[in-house]
Scaffold this motif. Structure first.
Motif, PDB file in Angstrom:
ATOM      1  N   PRO A  85       0.819  -1.216   0.000  1.00 37.92           N
ATOM      2  CA  PRO A  85       0.000   0.000   0.000  1.00 37.92           C
ATOM      3  C   PRO A  85       0.855   1.270   0.000  1.00 37.92           C
ATOM      4  O   PRO A  85       2.028   1.258   0.392  1.00 37.92           O
ATOM      5  N   ASP A  86       0.244   2.362  -0.435  1.00 35.25           N
ATOM      6  CA  ASP A  86       0.896   3.672  -0.367  1.00 35.25           C
ATOM      7  C   ASP A  86       0.860   4.230   1.051  1.00 35.25           C
ATOM      8  O   ASP A  86       1.670   5.093   1.403  1.00 35.25           O
ATOM      9  N   LEU A  87      -0.082   3.738   1.843  1.00 36.34           N
ATOM     10  CA  LEU A  87      -0.260   4.239   3.208  1.00 36.34           C
ATOM     11  C   LEU A  87      -1.048   3.213   4.007  1.00 36.34           C
ATOM     12  O   LEU A  87      -1.890   2.494   3.456  1.00 36.34           O
ATOM     13  N   VAL A  88      -0.796   3.152   5.320  1.00 36.68           N
ATOM     14  CA  VAL A  88      -1.570   2.299   6.223  1.00 36.68           C
ATOM     15  C   VAL A  88      -2.326   3.194   7.201  1.00 36.68           C
ATOM     16  O   VAL A  88      -1.751   4.118   7.783  1.00 36.68           O
ATOM     17  N   HIS A  89      -3.608   2.903   7.373  1.00 34.82           N
ATOM     18  CA  HIS A  89      -4.491   3.671   8.276  1.00 34.82           C
ATOM     19  C   HIS A  89      -5.009   2.687   9.324  1.00 34.82           C
ATOM     20  O   HIS A  89      -5.798   1.799   9.032  1.00 34.82           O
ATOM     21  N   PHE A  90      -4.553   2.884  10.573  1.00 34.31           N
ATOM     22  CA  PHE A  90      -4.995   2.026  11.670  1.00 34.31           C
ATOM     23  C   PHE A  90      -6.143   2.678  12.440  1.00 34.31           C
ATOM     24  O   PHE A  90      -6.069   3.855  12.805  1.00 34.31           O
ATOM     25  N   ASN A  91      -7.168   1.889  12.713  1.00 33.04           N
ATOM     26  CA  ASN A  91      -8.255   2.316  13.596  1.00 33.04           C
ATOM     27  C   ASN A  91      -8.227   1.528  14.903  1.00 33.04           C
ATOM     28  O   ASN A  91      -9.206   1.514  15.650  1.00 33.04           O
ATOM     29  N   ASN A  92      -7.112   0.852  15.135  1.00 34.08           N
ATOM     30  CA  ASN A  92      -6.880   0.172  16.410  1.00 34.08           C
ATOM     31  C   ASN A  92      -5.378   0.238  16.680  1.00 34.08           C
ATOM     32  O   ASN A  92      -4.661   0.996  16.018  1.00 34.08           O
ATOM     33  N   TYR A  93      -4.896  -0.530  17.645  1.00 34.16           N
ATOM     34  CA  TYR A  93      -3.490  -0.448  18.023  1.00 34.16           C
ATOM     35  C   TYR A  93      -2.860  -1.848  17.939  1.00 34.16           C
ATOM     36  O   TYR A  93      -3.541  -2.818  17.664  1.00 34.16           O
ATOM     37  N   ALA A  94      -1.574  -1.923  18.137  1.00 37.69           N
ATOM     38  CA  ALA A  94      -0.846  -3.184  18.367  1.00 37.69           C
ATOM     39  C   ALA A  94      -0.265  -3.844  17.129  1.00 37.69           C
ATOM     40  O   ALA A  94       0.390  -4.872  17.259  1.00 37.69           O
ATOM     41  N   HIS A  95      -0.444  -3.298  15.924  1.00 34.36           N
ATOM     42  CA  HIS A  95      -0.029  -4.059  14.745  1.00 34.36           C
ATOM     43  C   HIS A  95       0.999  -3.363  13.856  1.00 34.36           C
ATOM     44  O   HIS A  95       1.272  -3.821  12.757  1.00 34.36           O
ATOM     45  N   ILE A  96       1.565  -2.250  14.303  1.00 33.05           N
ATOM     46  CA  ILE A  96       2.535  -1.528  13.485  1.00 33.05           C
ATOM     47  C   ILE A  96       3.866  -2.277  13.443  1.00 33.05           C
ATOM     48  O   ILE A  96       4.341  -2.789  14.448  1.00 33.05           O
ATOM     49  N   ASP A  97       4.468  -2.312  12.244  1.00 37.01           N
ATOM     50  CA  ASP A  97       5.798  -2.899  12.086  1.00 37.01           C
ATOM     51  C   ASP A  97       6.775  -1.810  11.647  1.00 37.01           C
ATOM     52  O   ASP A  97       6.483  -1.051  10.719  1.00 37.01           O
ATOM     53  N   ASN A  98       7.911  -1.749  12.289  1.00 40.75           N
ATOM     54  CA  ASN A  98       8.873  -0.691  11.994  1.00 40.75           C
ATOM     55  C   ASN A  98       9.488  -0.805  10.600  1.00 40.75           C
ATOM     56  O   ASN A  98       9.996   0.176  10.070  1.00 40.75           O
ATOM     57  N   PHE A  99       9.454  -2.008  10.007  1.00 40.62           N
ATOM     58  CA  PHE A  99      10.100  -2.161   8.703  1.00 40.62           C
ATOM     59  C   PHE A  99       9.206  -1.717   7.545  1.00 40.62           C
ATOM     60  O   PHE A  99       9.647  -1.666   6.405  1.00 40.62           O
ATOM     61  N   TRP A 100       7.944  -1.388   7.822  1.00 36.79           N
ATOM     62  CA  TRP A 100       7.070  -0.918   6.754  1.00 36.79           C
ATOM     63  C   TRP A 100       7.595   0.404   6.209  1.00 36.79           C
ATOM     64  O   TRP A 100       7.959   1.301   6.981  1.00 36.79           O
ATOM     65  N   VAL A 105      -0.877   6.209   9.522  1.00 31.95           N
ATOM     66  CA  VAL A 105      -1.824   7.065  10.237  1.00 31.95           C
ATOM     67  C   VAL A 105      -2.552   6.192  11.254  1.00 31.95           C
ATOM     68  O   VAL A 105      -3.058   5.119  10.910  1.00 31.95           O
ATOM     69  N   THR A 106      -2.577   6.623  12.498  1.00 34.92           N
ATOM     70  CA  THR A 106      -3.367   5.927  13.514  1.00 34.92           C
ATOM     71  C   THR A 106      -4.422   6.892  14.047  1.00 34.92           C
ATOM     72  O   THR A 106      -4.098   8.026  14.419  1.00 34.92           O
ATOM     73  N   VAL A 107      -5.666   6.448  14.054  1.00 36.67           N
ATOM     74  CA  VAL A 107      -6.759   7.287  14.569  1.00 36.67           C
ATOM     75  C   VAL A 107      -7.040   6.903  16.014  1.00 36.67           C
ATOM     76  O   VAL A 107      -7.293   5.736  16.320  1.00 36.67           O
ATOM     77  N   PHE A 108      -6.973   7.899  16.884  1.00 36.42           N
ATOM     78  CA  PHE A 108      -7.267   7.686  18.298  1.00 36.42           C
ATOM     79  C   PHE A 108      -8.778   7.893  18.490  1.00 36.42           C
ATOM     80  O   PHE A 108      -9.239   9.008  18.709  1.00 36.42           O
ATOM     81  N   HIS A 109      -9.526   6.793  18.390  1.00 41.73           N
ATOM     82  CA  HIS A 109     -10.973   6.851  18.611  1.00 41.73           C
ATOM     83  C   HIS A 109     -11.289   6.862  20.106  1.00 41.73           C
ATOM     84  O   HIS A 109     -12.259   7.490  20.546  1.00 41.73           O
ATOM     85  N   SER A 110     -10.501   6.116  20.855  1.00 38.53           N
ATOM     86  CA  SER A 110     -10.671   6.007  22.311  1.00 38.53           C
ATOM     87  C   SER A 110      -9.601   5.050  22.814  1.00 38.53           C
ATOM     88  O   SER A 110      -8.845   4.477  22.020  1.00 38.53           O
ATOM     89  N   LEU A 139       0.879   4.600  18.975  1.00 35.99           N
ATOM     90  CA  LEU A 139       0.653   6.012  18.676  1.00 35.99           C
ATOM     91  C   LEU A 139       1.961   6.708  18.324  1.00 35.99           C
ATOM     92  O   LEU A 139       2.039   7.471  17.347  1.00 35.99           O
ATOM     93  N   ASN A 140       3.004   6.432  19.090  1.00 36.53           N
ATOM     94  CA  ASN A 140       4.268   7.132  18.891  1.00 36.53           C
ATOM     95  C   ASN A 140       5.096   6.574  17.745  1.00 36.53           C
ATOM     96  O   ASN A 140       6.096   7.178  17.354  1.00 36.53           O
ATOM     97  N   THR A 141       4.717   5.431  17.201  1.00 40.96           N
ATOM     98  CA  THR A 141       5.390   4.869  16.036  1.00 40.96           C
ATOM     99  C   THR A 141       4.719   5.326  14.740  1.00 40.96           C
ATOM    100  O   THR A 141       5.231   5.083  13.654  1.00 40.96           O
ATOM    101  N   THR A 159      -2.143  11.444  28.169  1.00 44.00           N
ATOM    102  CA  THR A 159      -2.141  10.084  28.718  1.00 44.00           C
ATOM    103  C   THR A 159      -1.001   9.240  28.168  1.00 44.00           C
ATOM    104  O   THR A 159      -0.391   8.457  28.902  1.00 44.00           O
ATOM    105  N   HIS A 160      -0.717   9.400  26.876  1.00 40.64           N
ATOM    106  CA  HIS A 160       0.247   8.506  26.221  1.00 40.64           C
ATOM    107  C   HIS A 160       1.526   9.218  25.768  1.00 40.64           C
ATOM    108  O   HIS A 160       2.322   8.621  25.033  1.00 40.64           O
ATOM    109  N   ASN A 161       1.701  10.477  26.194  1.00 40.19           N
ATOM    110  CA  ASN A 161       2.923  11.228  25.867  1.00 40.19           C
ATOM    111  C   ASN A 161       3.229  11.184  24.374  1.00 40.19           C
ATOM    112  O   ASN A 161       4.350  10.875  23.953  1.00 40.19           O
ATOM    113  N   ILE A 162       2.225  11.487  23.560  1.00 36.45           N
ATOM    114  CA  ILE A 162       2.393  11.417  22.108  1.00 36.45           C
ATOM    115  C   ILE A 162       3.362  12.502  21.653  1.00 36.45           C
ATOM    116  O   ILE A 162       3.179  13.685  21.953  1.00 36.45           O
ATOM    117  N   SER A 163       4.388  12.082  20.928  1.00 35.83           N
ATOM    118  CA  SER A 163       5.410  13.024  20.473  1.00 35.83           C
ATOM    119  C   SER A 163       5.405  13.226  18.961  1.00 35.83           C
ATOM    120  O   SER A 163       6.057  14.130  18.455  1.00 35.83           O
TER     121      SER A 163
END
Length: 364
Positions: A85-100, A105-110, A139-141, A159-163
């Motif tokens: 893909p040209d871009l990944v859009h997450f609507n949840n957490y836990a699945h990001i890989d640094n080698f991508w 984009v991660t959406v903080f729904h709650s 979030l920070n990745t 809450t999560h010190n997003i940088s």
């Protein structure tokens, strides 16, 4: 793009995918949480820009999810490696890989921590530490964290010190109430009675004092105990189809939400579009979205809640004024605007990533 089949994120996702059609954006949609229902599969099938991938992998906030989270990570990675893909859009957490190599984009729904703070008045217990660490890392990745309101974004950052970079894009909804229906004298609420955040049990102390009946679109049987909740002057309607809910909103004179935690509130937006007068909890996110177009009450104060709803019941002119104001405000939260803002964000990130890669290649 990932999605959650067991909550409001599904509605948000389907609406966003629909909005992205006009921007020629193809979406490979990975659904988790539970197998999509027949109705959900039909929704996805009718979107010409969507390829749906189905699973029943548990999400990170569910009970004992970690084996499923690992399996879902491998599954999503395999989709990524197939699709490129040209871009990944997450609507949840836990699945990001640094080698991508593409932007994320991660959406903080709650999240559980912000929920716990709003509902319980304290942070989540230590048993949630692993979950909280994963959310913070996800979030920070990311290249950008998006939130549907400024208020929620501030809570997420604190809450999560997003940088990383952050952005607010309001949710949007396309729902038309073109046929004018005369409003009826009843109050509509939506949610599960056992959901602490929705705080619908607070109605038990005031509903009997209201001259109008209260209708709740949602189940009144606690799935954990099997106990049915009965409240005087409250009518439970169970789970409704989208068309049934739309019909109720078109007829209801007042829509009430005594919630303690609401990141955005798609049901409130729908009610505003339907011309309901809004009676809402005085919480940051709802005041941000609906200030000066709704009446607000302290969700912890039953007397104030009762008085604010009674004021709407007793003054038709006041009801109609608020109805007109919220209906006008709802135009800010359109599907078209949401689609345009996400498409613009995607484009900026993709162009920026390509520029960075070209500069790196040149330097080598």
């Amino acid at each position: 793009m990932t999605t959650d089949t067991v909550g409001g994120v599904w509605t948000y996702t389907v609406e966003l995918c629909r909005a992205l059609i006009k921007h020629d954006i193809e979406v490979h949609l990975a659904a988790m949480g539970s197998w999509p229902s027949e109705a959900q599969e039909k929704e996805a099938f009718h979107l010409p820009n969507v390829v749906l991938y189905k699973s029943d992998y548990k999400l990170e906030w569910m009970q004992d999810p970690w084996e499923d989270v690992q399996k879902a990570h491998k599954w999503i990675t395999s989709i990524y490696q197939t699709v490129h893909p040209d871009l990944v859009h997450f609507n949840n957490y836990a699945h990001i890989d640094n080698f991508w190599s593409c932007p994320i984009v991660t959406v903080f729904h709650s999240c559980v921590q912000t929920w716990w703070q709003a509902v319980k008045g304290t942070g989540a217990p230590a048993s949630w530490n692993r979950y909280t660490g994963i959310v913070k890392n996800s979030l920070n990745t990311s290249d950008v964290v998006v939130s549907p309101t400024e208020s929620l974004l501030k809570k997420a950052v604190d809450t999560h010190n997003i940088s990383c970079r952050t952005e607010v894009i309001h949710n949007g909804r396309e729902i038309n109430f073109s046929k004018e229906i005369e409003k009826e004298n009843f109050i509509l609420c939506m949610g599960r009675i056992w959901d602490e955040a929705k705080n619908l049990k607070s109605l038990s102390g005031i509903a009997k004092n209201l001259p109008w009946p209260v209708y709740i679109a949602g189940n009144n049987t606690d799935p954990n105990t099997g106990v049915k909740v009965e409240i005087e002057n409250v009518h439970f309607l169970g789970s409704l189809s989208p068309n049934e809910a739309k019909d109720l909103m078109a007829r209801a004179a007042i829509f009430a939400s005594p919630t303690k935690y609401e990141p955005f509130g798609l049901a409130i937006l729908e009610a505003a579009k339907a011309g309901c007068a809004l009676a809402l909890s005085n919480i940051d996110t709802l005041v941000e979205l609906w200030d000066a177009t709704a009446t607000f009450f302290d969700p912890e104060n039953p007397r104030e809640t009762e008085n604010k709803i009674l004021a709407l019941i007793e003054d038709k002119n006041y009801r109609e004024q608020l109805s007109a104001k919220s209906k006008e405000r709802s135009k800010r939260y359109s599907l078209q605007k949401m689609g345009e803002e996400y498409a613009a964000l995607y484009k900026r990130l993709i162009v920026s990533r390509k520029t960075d890669l070209n500069q790196l290649s040149s330097s080598l």
